[in-house]
Design an enzyme around this catalytic site. Structure first.
Site: not given
Ligand SMILES: NC(=O)c1ccc[n+]([C@@H]2O[C@H](COP(=O)([O-])OP(=O)(O)OC[C@H]3O[C@@H](n4cnc5c(N)ncnc54)[C@H](O)[C@@H]3O)[C@@H](O)[C@H]2O)c1
Length: 258
Positions: A133, A146, A150
């Site tokens: 992130s 977080y 991260k």
């Molecule tokens: N959405 C944002 O703004 C954003 C920004 C920067 C980084 N991210 C990162 O992107 C990645 C994906 O997140 P997203 O935004 O798609 O969110 P999201 O919540 O839509 O998807 C995350 C998925 O990970 C799964 N998950 C969580 N913990 C788990 C575990 N222990 N084992 C198996 N599955 C697990 C959840 O069930 C979910 O389906 C994450 O690492 C998040 O930190 C997101």
């Protein structure tokens, strides 16, 4: 990155992981999906992919995904360590929330690497793409667990790359700001912060991830501004902190200890 390669995507049940899995499948890669949310099976049906439902962060969970993927794919060419969580607010973040954040956002990657590297080093190639992130390069106001974990994800990815790149191991870190996913929708008071520089769709992040497979560069930055922020931070840490503090005062984020 040609058709036929085998890839694992963790956190594939939603958001960025789902978009990456769909993109890889559309490019002809064979994918194995993993998520703790059983809803991931709908995507597995759609893509005709094998799926592991469970916690990918635990040692046993990572081993289950690795075993299934090895059986399904023969060789795992790419591992997208994408599952991630955002928990807790300010200093009120509980021990439990710190623990879970560390498990999912940092140790999941360590556990995957321990399983993958022996094979990849023997073959002389392999690619680990970690969804970290922008919070892992800068900070996320309101969310210390977080931000810290991260940073840990980026630091571990850097360590792996620095250690193994001469042996054919490519490591990359995707570092987005706000992305329109379930995580953003449940961000509550952090929503204005996460969206102030514009939001990307999960498909746009998947496109950046796909392009990243061709260039091999360590950072994949779906929001190009992040590179400028990182430079500003490196050249004037106190100026950057003062600017972040002004944003914190404007947003009035809560989370003081009880
Ligand atoms: N959405 C944002 O703004 C954003 C920004 C920067 C980084 N991210 C990162 O992107 C990645 C994906 O997140 P997203 O935004 O798609 O969110 P999201 O919540 O839509 O998807 C995350 C998925 O990970 C799964 N998950 C969580 N913990 C788990 C575990 N222990 N084992 C198996 N599955 C697990 C959840 O069930 C979910 O389906 C994450 O690492 C998040 O930190 C997101």
């Amino acid at each position: 990155m040609g058709p036929g390669l085998g890839a694992v995507v963790t956190g594939a049940g939603s958001g960025i992981g789902r978009a990456i899995a769909r993109r890889l499948a559309s490019e002809g890669l064979r994918v194995v999906l993993a998520d703790v949310d059983p809803a991931v099976t709908a995507l597995a049906d759609e893509l005709g992919a094998a799926v592991a439902v469970g916690n990918v962060a635990s040692e046993a969970g990572a081993a289950r995904v690795f075993a299934l993927a090895s059986e399904e794919l023969g060789e795992i060419d790419i591992w997208f360590g994408n599952a991630g969580i955002e928990r807790g607010r300010g200093l009120a973040t509980s021990e439990h929330e710190w623990h879970d954040s560390y498990e999912v956002n940092v140790l999941a990657h360590v556990r995957a690497a321990r399983l993958l590297l022996p094979h990849w080093l023997e073959r002389g190639r392999g690619r680990l793409v970690i969804t970290a992130s922008a919070a892992g390069l800068l900070t996320m106001l309101g969310s210390p667990a977080y931000s810290v974990t991260k940073h840990g994800a980026v630091a571990f990815a850097e360590w792996l790359s620095a250690t193994y790149r001469h042996r054919g191991i490519v490591v990359q870190a995707i570092c987005p700001q706000g992305v329109q996913t379930r995580m953003l929708e449940s961000a509550g008071e952090l929503h204005p912060l996460m969206t102030r520089d514009g939001i990307r769709t999960a498909d746009e992040v998947a496109e950046a991830a796909w392009q990243g497979l061709a260039h091999d560069r360590f950072f994949v930055l779906p929001h190009p501004k992040v590179a400028r922020y990182v430079q500003a931070k490196a050249s004037d840490e106190d100026g950057w902190l003062a600017g972040m503090n002004r944003i914190q005062q404007r947003l009035g984020l809560t989370g003081d200890p009880a």
